[in-house]
Design a protein around this motif. Structure first.
Motif, PDB file in Angstrom:
ATOM      1  N   GLY A   1     -54.602 -10.332 -18.780  1.00 36.03           N
ATOM      2  CA  GLY A   1     -54.374  -8.949 -18.404  1.00 36.03           C
ATOM      3  C   GLY A   1     -52.911  -8.594 -18.214  1.00 36.03           C
ATOM      4  N   ASN A   2     -52.028  -9.568 -18.317  1.00 34.36           N
ATOM      5  CA  ASN A   2     -50.590  -9.339 -18.151  1.00 34.36           C
ATOM      6  C   ASN A   2     -49.936  -9.318 -19.529  1.00 34.36           C
ATOM      7  OD1 ASN A   2     -47.731  -9.867 -17.851  1.00 34.36           O
ATOM      8  ND2 ASN A   2     -48.128 -10.471 -15.735  1.00 34.36           N
ATOM      9  N   PRO A   3     -49.447  -8.154 -19.986  1.00 28.64           N
ATOM     10  CA  PRO A   3     -48.954  -8.067 -21.366  1.00 28.64           C
ATOM     11  C   PRO A   3     -47.751  -8.941 -21.660  1.00 28.64           C
ATOM     12  CG  PRO A   3     -48.466  -6.053 -20.151  1.00 28.64           C
ATOM     13  CD  PRO A   3     -49.389  -6.853 -19.293  1.00 28.64           C
ATOM     14  N   VAL A   4     -46.828  -9.080 -20.699  1.00 32.03           N
ATOM     15  CA  VAL A   4     -45.625  -9.887 -20.937  1.00 32.03           C
ATOM     16  C   VAL A   4     -46.014 -11.355 -21.085  1.00 32.03           C
ATOM     17  CG1 VAL A   4     -43.432 -10.645 -19.951  1.00 32.03           C
ATOM     18  CG2 VAL A   4     -44.114  -8.244 -19.780  1.00 32.03           C
ATOM     19  N   ILE A   5     -46.861 -11.837 -20.194  1.00 31.06           N
ATOM     20  CA  ILE A   5     -47.311 -13.230 -20.275  1.00 31.06           C
ATOM     21  C   ILE A   5     -48.197 -13.434 -21.503  1.00 31.06           C
ATOM     22  CG2 ILE A   5     -48.759 -14.962 -19.131  1.00 31.06           C
ATOM     23  CD1 ILE A   5     -47.724 -13.828 -16.462  1.00 31.06           C
ATOM     24  N   ALA A   6     -49.025 -12.452 -21.793  1.00 34.89           N
ATOM     25  CA  ALA A   6     -49.924 -12.571 -22.951  1.00 34.89           C
ATOM     26  C   ALA A   6     -49.153 -12.739 -24.249  1.00 34.89           C
ATOM     27  CB  ALA A   6     -50.841 -11.348 -23.034  1.00 34.89           C
ATOM     28  N   VAL A   7     -48.049 -12.024 -24.396  1.00 33.38           N
ATOM     29  CA  VAL A   7     -47.224 -12.168 -25.606  1.00 33.38           C
ATOM     30  C   VAL A   7     -46.709 -13.596 -25.719  1.00 33.38           C
ATOM     31  CG1 VAL A   7     -45.076 -11.475 -26.715  1.00 33.38           C
ATOM     32  CG2 VAL A   7     -46.602  -9.734 -25.790  1.00 33.38           C
ATOM     33  N   GLU A   8     -46.264 -14.166 -24.612  1.00 33.77           N
ATOM     34  CA  GLU A   8     -45.803 -15.561 -24.618  1.00 33.77           C
ATOM     35  C   GLU A   8     -46.927 -16.494 -25.066  1.00 33.77           C
ATOM     36  OE1 GLU A   8     -42.715 -16.462 -23.954  1.00 33.77           O
ATOM     37  OE2 GLU A   8     -41.910 -14.605 -23.112  1.00 33.77           O
ATOM     38  N   HIS A   9     -48.120 -16.277 -24.533  1.00 36.85           N
ATOM     39  CA  HIS A   9     -49.263 -17.115 -24.902  1.00 36.85           C
ATOM     40  C   HIS A   9     -49.631 -16.956 -26.375  1.00 36.85           C
ATOM     41  CE1 HIS A   9     -50.687 -17.154 -20.423  1.00 36.85           C
ATOM     42  NE2 HIS A   9     -49.726 -18.032 -20.650  1.00 36.85           N
TER      43      HIS A   9
ATOM     44  N   GLU B   1     -33.975  -7.724 -22.062  1.00 36.78           N
ATOM     45  CA  GLU B   1     -34.067  -7.798 -23.513  1.00 36.78           C
ATOM     46  C   GLU B   1     -34.394  -9.208 -24.011  1.00 36.78           C
ATOM     47  OE1 GLU B   1     -34.029  -5.362 -25.657  1.00 36.78           O
ATOM     48  OE2 GLU B   1     -33.376  -3.701 -24.369  1.00 36.78           O
ATOM     49  N   GLY B   2     -34.323 -10.191 -23.123  1.00 33.40           N
ATOM     50  CA  GLY B   2     -34.627 -11.557 -23.536  1.00 33.40           C
ATOM     51  C   GLY B   2     -36.106 -11.876 -23.575  1.00 33.40           C
ATOM     52  N   LEU B   3     -36.934 -11.028 -22.987  1.00 36.54           N
ATOM     53  CA  LEU B   3     -38.369 -11.274 -22.990  1.00 36.54           C
ATOM     54  C   LEU B   3     -38.937 -11.150 -24.401  1.00 36.54           C
ATOM     55  CD1 LEU B   3     -39.479  -9.221 -19.851  1.00 36.54           C
ATOM     56  CD2 LEU B   3     -39.391 -11.716 -20.052  1.00 36.54           C
ATOM     57  N   HIS B   4     -39.838 -12.055 -24.764  1.00 37.14           N
ATOM     58  CA  HIS B   4     -40.460 -11.955 -26.084  1.00 37.14           C
ATOM     59  C   HIS B   4     -41.207 -10.638 -26.244  1.00 37.14           C
ATOM     60  CE1 HIS B   4     -39.971 -16.458 -26.431  1.00 37.14           C
ATOM     61  NE2 HIS B   4     -39.534 -16.025 -27.595  1.00 37.14           N
ATOM     62  N   ALA B   5     -41.836 -10.139 -25.165  1.00 39.94           N
ATOM     63  CA  ALA B   5     -42.551  -8.867 -25.258  1.00 39.94           C
ATOM     64  C   ALA B   5     -41.600  -7.733 -25.619  1.00 39.94           C
ATOM     65  CB  ALA B   5     -43.258  -8.563 -23.934  1.00 39.94           C
ATOM     66  N   VAL B   6     -40.391  -7.775 -25.081  1.00 42.46           N
ATOM     67  CA  VAL B   6     -39.407  -6.739 -25.393  1.00 42.46           C
ATOM     68  C   VAL B   6     -38.898  -6.912 -26.822  1.00 42.46           C
ATOM     69  CG1 VAL B   6     -37.167  -5.779 -24.768  1.00 42.46           C
ATOM     70  CG2 VAL B   6     -38.755  -6.481 -22.974  1.00 42.46           C
ATOM     71  N   LYS B   7     -38.657  -8.140 -27.238  1.00 41.37           N
ATOM     72  CA  LYS B   7     -38.185  -8.381 -28.599  1.00 41.37           C
ATOM     73  C   LYS B   7     -39.216  -7.896 -29.631  1.00 41.37           C
ATOM     74  CE  LYS B   7     -35.318 -12.398 -27.438  1.00 41.37           C
ATOM     75  NZ  LYS B   7     -35.131 -13.862 -27.590  1.00 41.37           N
ATOM     76  N   LEU B   8     -40.495  -8.196 -29.393  1.00 41.83           N
ATOM     77  CA  LEU B   8     -41.531  -7.750 -30.325  1.00 41.83           C
ATOM     78  C   LEU B   8     -41.709  -6.241 -30.260  1.00 41.83           C
ATOM     79  CD1 LEU B   8     -42.064 -10.809 -30.571  1.00 41.83           C
ATOM     80  CD2 LEU B   8     -44.501 -10.245 -30.775  1.00 41.83           C
ATOM     81  N   ARG B   9     -41.504  -5.685 -29.074  1.00 40.63           N
ATOM     82  CA  ARG B   9     -41.553  -4.232 -28.959  1.00 40.63           C
ATOM     83  C   ARG B   9     -40.456  -3.598 -29.821  1.00 40.63           C
ATOM     84  NH1 ARG B   9     -44.333   0.424 -27.272  1.00 40.63           N
ATOM     85  NH2 ARG B   9     -42.750   2.061 -27.203  1.00 40.63           N
TER      86      ARG B   9
END
Length: 444
Positions: free
Chosen positions: A105-113, A429-437
């Motif tokens: 349910g956590n989008p930032v963590i889910a992107v990492e997974h 900006e270092g988060l994968h969720a932000v990079k994919l966004r």
């Protein structure tokens, strides 16, 4: 052969689909309750940061303590049992696991997974539709490049709506609109976890019995989850979002065909080919009988006199013009239906819905006057709600995606009922969720 027969065959051959579940909250527990009755699927591992709660949920859902107390993933593989631990990456990197079910349910963590799963050669079924709304098209592209499947979760409303749209188009119909139902009043967009049960229709006792998370359920009530799910439907089907967000026209199932016509024909749509949500509440706040609150629907338009005549000859319920027909599923059973995604991905190598483009977005809108220095609390919380917008409108204005509002700091004041932008917050900006966004934003 149907999926059940093919899963049964895999069971008989001793070659089950091996699954890892990441997140044992409500959705994960619902699937875990059902998978005990589905042949040919072995849940090798369950990962949750709260191992004791995960085990408690599984026992509550009917698991024996003996089956879920395997000391390691290797022990689970050899015994047919399940290891429950806190290490999601261990489950993801387990060589025997075929499919990772992401339901944190956590989008930032889910992107990492998801990215870790793709790198490990695993298919992903994502029940974290919040991640799909933030960067689903980029996740789908990464999965394709890795030679694996990224799929929406059947049982959740997006995948079920995508199925109805596919049915309509495969049958040769023009899709006028598709979406889901909801209980909606405009003031609900300011609801908080403190007020959710008063509005939702459950008692505090029922919520406690079901181990329901008030923040998560508030995300449904305040319009965030309908916006997220409609974005996922739009990005998977190519249907458009309303320019200024969902309008929630009220009606029963029998009213949907008439409502989901263009305004020029007496309906509520801007144009043909939209996503929308039908409210089950009348203007006076009373419940409308025969509602679609917990279901999904698609409206098709007859494109020839022959199609229209067939509707009439077979006594199909249509609008008053005879051109528009609604097909629907009145209820969805969430994680109880996820086995269909597991079977589809593992056996047919088909996703039950996946983002194909970044057509629609979910922007964060303030629920109250926000002050510089305040920490946003994400989906379903006290600070912001999500609203649907076309990506062609949200991206140029630098609108802040709802899915990136968890535990981030405001750098300036924002008045109530205002769309937040990237300039209002400290964004990592270092988060994968932000990079994919950013990859999705480049698609617009």
């Amino acid at each position: 052969m149907g999926l059940y027969e093919q899963l049964l065959e895999r069971q008989e051959l001793g070659n089950p689909v091996r699954v890892g579940v990441v997140g044992a909250g409500k959705f994960g527990t619902m699937f875990l309750a059902q998978v005990q009755r589905i042949p040919g699927i072995h849940v090798v591992g369950v990962a949750d940061l709260r191992v004791d709660v995960a085990k408690s949920n599984m026992i509550y859902a009917g698991w024996s303590a003996e089956k879920l107390n395997m000391p390691s993933l290797d022990a689970a593989l050899t015994s047919g049992g399940t290891h429950v631990g806190e290490d999601a990456m261990a489950v993801i990197n387990c060589t025997a696991v075929d499919i990772v079910i992401e339901c944190t349910g956590n989008p930032v963590i889910a992107v990492e997974h998801c990215l870790a799963s793709f790198s490990a050669g695993k298919h992903v079924i994502s029940a974290t539709v919040e991640a799909d709304a933030v960067c689903g098209a980029a996740l789908a592209a990464r999965a394709k490049a890795a030679g694996v499947i990224y799929s929406q979760a059947y049982g959740d409303q997006p995948a079920m709506t995508v199925e109805l749209v596919d049915w309509a188009r495969t049958c040769g119909f023009e899709v006028a609109a598709a979406g889901r139902g909801h209980k909606w009043k405009p003031e609900y967009r300011f609801s908080t976890p403190d007020t959710v049960w008063d509005h939702y229709g459950l008692t505090a006792e029922q919520a406690q019995r079901g181990r329901l998370n008030p923040k998560m359920f508030n995300s449904f009530l305040d319009g965030t989850k309908p916006a997220i799910e409609c974005a996922a439907i739009s990005n998977a089907t190519g249907l458009n979002a309303p320019t200024n967000g969902l309008t929630y026209p009220s009606g029963s199932i029998d009213d949907i065909a008439a409502l989901m016509r263009p305004r020029t024909e007496g309906g509520a749509l801007e144009e043909l080919g939209m996503v929308e949500v039908i409210s089950c509440l009348a203007e006076d706040g009373s419940m409308i009988p025969n509602d679609i609150r917990l279901g999904v629907w698609v409206v098709v338009k007859a494109t020839s006199e022959y199609q229209k005549n067939c509707f009439e000859e077979y006594m199909v319920s249509t609008d008053d013009s005879g051109l528009y027909f609604c097909n629907f599923k009145r209820f969805h059973l969430i994680g109880l239906e996820l086995g269909l995604s597991v079977g589809s991905v593992a056996i047919r190598r088909e996703a039950t819905g996946t983002a194909k483009e970044f057509r629609s977005d979910v922007v964060a809108v303030s629920k109250k006057d926000l002050k510089a220095g305040e920490m946003l609390d994400g989906e379903g919380g006290f600070c912001v709600a999500g609203q649907l917008r076309p990506s062609a409108k949200s991206v140029p204005m630098r609108a802040l995606p709802l899915g990136l509002t968890g535990d981030i700091k405001l750098v300036r004041d924002v008045p109530v009922d205002t769309i937040l932008t990237y300039d209002d917050v400290e964004i990592d900006e270092g988060l994968h969720a932000v990079k994919l966004r950013r990859e999705c934003e480049a698609m617009v």
